[in-house]
Motif scaffolding. Structure first.
Motif, PDB file in Angstrom:
ATOM      1  N   SER A 122       9.284  78.834  98.633  1.00 15.35           N
ATOM      2  CA  SER A 122      10.597  79.283  99.082  1.00 15.35           C
ATOM      3  C   SER A 122      11.645  78.213  98.799  1.00 15.35           C
TER       4      SER A 122
ATOM      5  N   GLY B  60      14.522  73.255  99.795  1.00 16.20           N
ATOM      6  CA  GLY B  60      15.818  72.583  99.916  1.00 16.20           C
ATOM      7  C   GLY B  60      15.996  71.502  98.859  1.00 16.20           C
TER       8      GLY B  60
ATOM      9  N   ASN C  41       2.800  70.141 100.698  1.00 19.09           N
ATOM     10  CA  ASN C  41       2.826  71.364 101.488  1.00 19.09           C
ATOM     11  C   ASN C  41       1.948  71.165 102.712  1.00 19.09           C
TER      12      ASN C  41
ATOM     13  N   HIS D 163       7.748  63.866 103.362  1.00 17.79           N
ATOM     14  CA  HIS D 163       7.987  65.287 103.629  1.00 17.79           C
ATOM     15  C   HIS D 163       6.645  66.016 103.679  1.00 17.79           C
TER      16      HIS D 163
ATOM     17  N   ALA E 105      14.622  78.100  99.872  1.00 20.10           N
ATOM     18  CA  ALA E 105      15.323  77.764 101.115  1.00 20.10           C
ATOM     19  C   ALA E 105      14.553  76.709 101.906  1.00 20.10           C
ATOM     20  N   LYS E 106      13.226  76.798 101.895  1.00 22.55           N
ATOM     21  CA  LYS E 106      12.416  75.815 102.629  1.00 22.55           C
ATOM     22  C   LYS E 106      12.294  74.497 101.872  1.00 22.55           C
TER      23      LYS E 106
ATOM     24  N   ASP F 291       5.547  80.819  99.690  1.00 25.18           N
ATOM     25  CA  ASP F 291       5.948  82.208  99.847  1.00 25.18           C
ATOM     26  C   ASP F 291       4.682  83.009  99.555  1.00 25.18           C
TER      27      ASP F 291
ATOM     28  N   LYS G 274       5.822  69.985 104.722  1.00 29.37           N
ATOM     29  CA  LYS G 274       6.451  71.203 105.212  1.00 29.37           C
ATOM     30  C   LYS G 274       5.751  72.409 104.601  1.00 29.37           C
ATOM     31  N   ASP G 275       5.636  73.470 105.361  1.00 26.31           N
ATOM     32  CA  ASP G 275       5.032  74.695 104.853  1.00 26.31           C
ATOM     33  C   ASP G 275       6.098  75.467 104.070  1.00 26.31           C
ATOM     34  N   CYS G 276       5.972  75.477 102.751  1.00 24.20           N
ATOM     35  CA  CYS G 276       6.994  76.079 101.899  1.00 24.20           C
ATOM     36  C   CYS G 276       6.472  77.234 101.051  1.00 24.20           C
TER      37      CYS G 276
END
Length: 152
Positions: free
Chosen positions: A107, A112, A119, A69, A109-110, A75, A71-73
């Motif tokens: 986040s 999950g 990141n 994984h 939501a990001k 906030d 992903k840019d998470c």
């Protein structure tokens, strides 16, 4: 295995016993015990490339961990970061740096259901879920230090 990928990693021995997780210039090298916990948490997500870890005169079977994984998470609006923008090799680079020892905010939501991820932009950081962290601690996986972050 790809012919250009390293098959051996040398680590300078310390006065302590070899850890389950060893940070190297290539990646995290992890023991079979750590690999088993990560695979159980997220089957078939991450890659584990077999390497020989040279720890002084001794050799051990380890794995380079390639995160599945990325992903840019972040906030950014709720994290204490400083924005940087600069030119490098003719390209504009945008990044963020932590300003203080305060936790970063991610986040929910990001993030999950990811158990372990890196990141993708800004301040590079590898994170794991509370559940995987707790399993690692219960199993006495050595070589990790943690700083609690905020997922909201």
């Amino acid at each position: 295995m790809l012919p250009y990928f390293p098959t051996e990693v040398a680590v300078k021995p310390s006065e302590h016993q070899l850890k389950d997780v060893v940070s190297t210039h290539l990646a995290f090298c992890i023991s079979q015990r750590a690999k088993n916990l990560i695979e159980a948490a997220e089957p078939k997500v991450h890659q584990f490339l077999p390497v020989t870890l040279n720890y002084g005169p001794d050799k051990f079977p380890y794995f380079l961990l390639k995160f599945g994984h990325s992903k840019d998470c972040y906030d950014l609006s709720r994290s204490d970061v400083m924005h940087r923008s600069f030119e490098f090799d003719g390209k504009r680079i945008e990044s963020w740096m932590k300003r203080h020892a305060k936790p970063m905010v991610f986040s929910a939501a990001k993030v999950g259901n990811m158990q372990l991820f890196q990141n993708a932009s800004g301040f590079p950081m590898q994170l794991m879920s509370d559940a995987l962290h707790d399993r690692m601690m219960e199993s006495k996986i050595t070589g990790l230090q943690f700083e609690k972050q905020i997922v909201a």
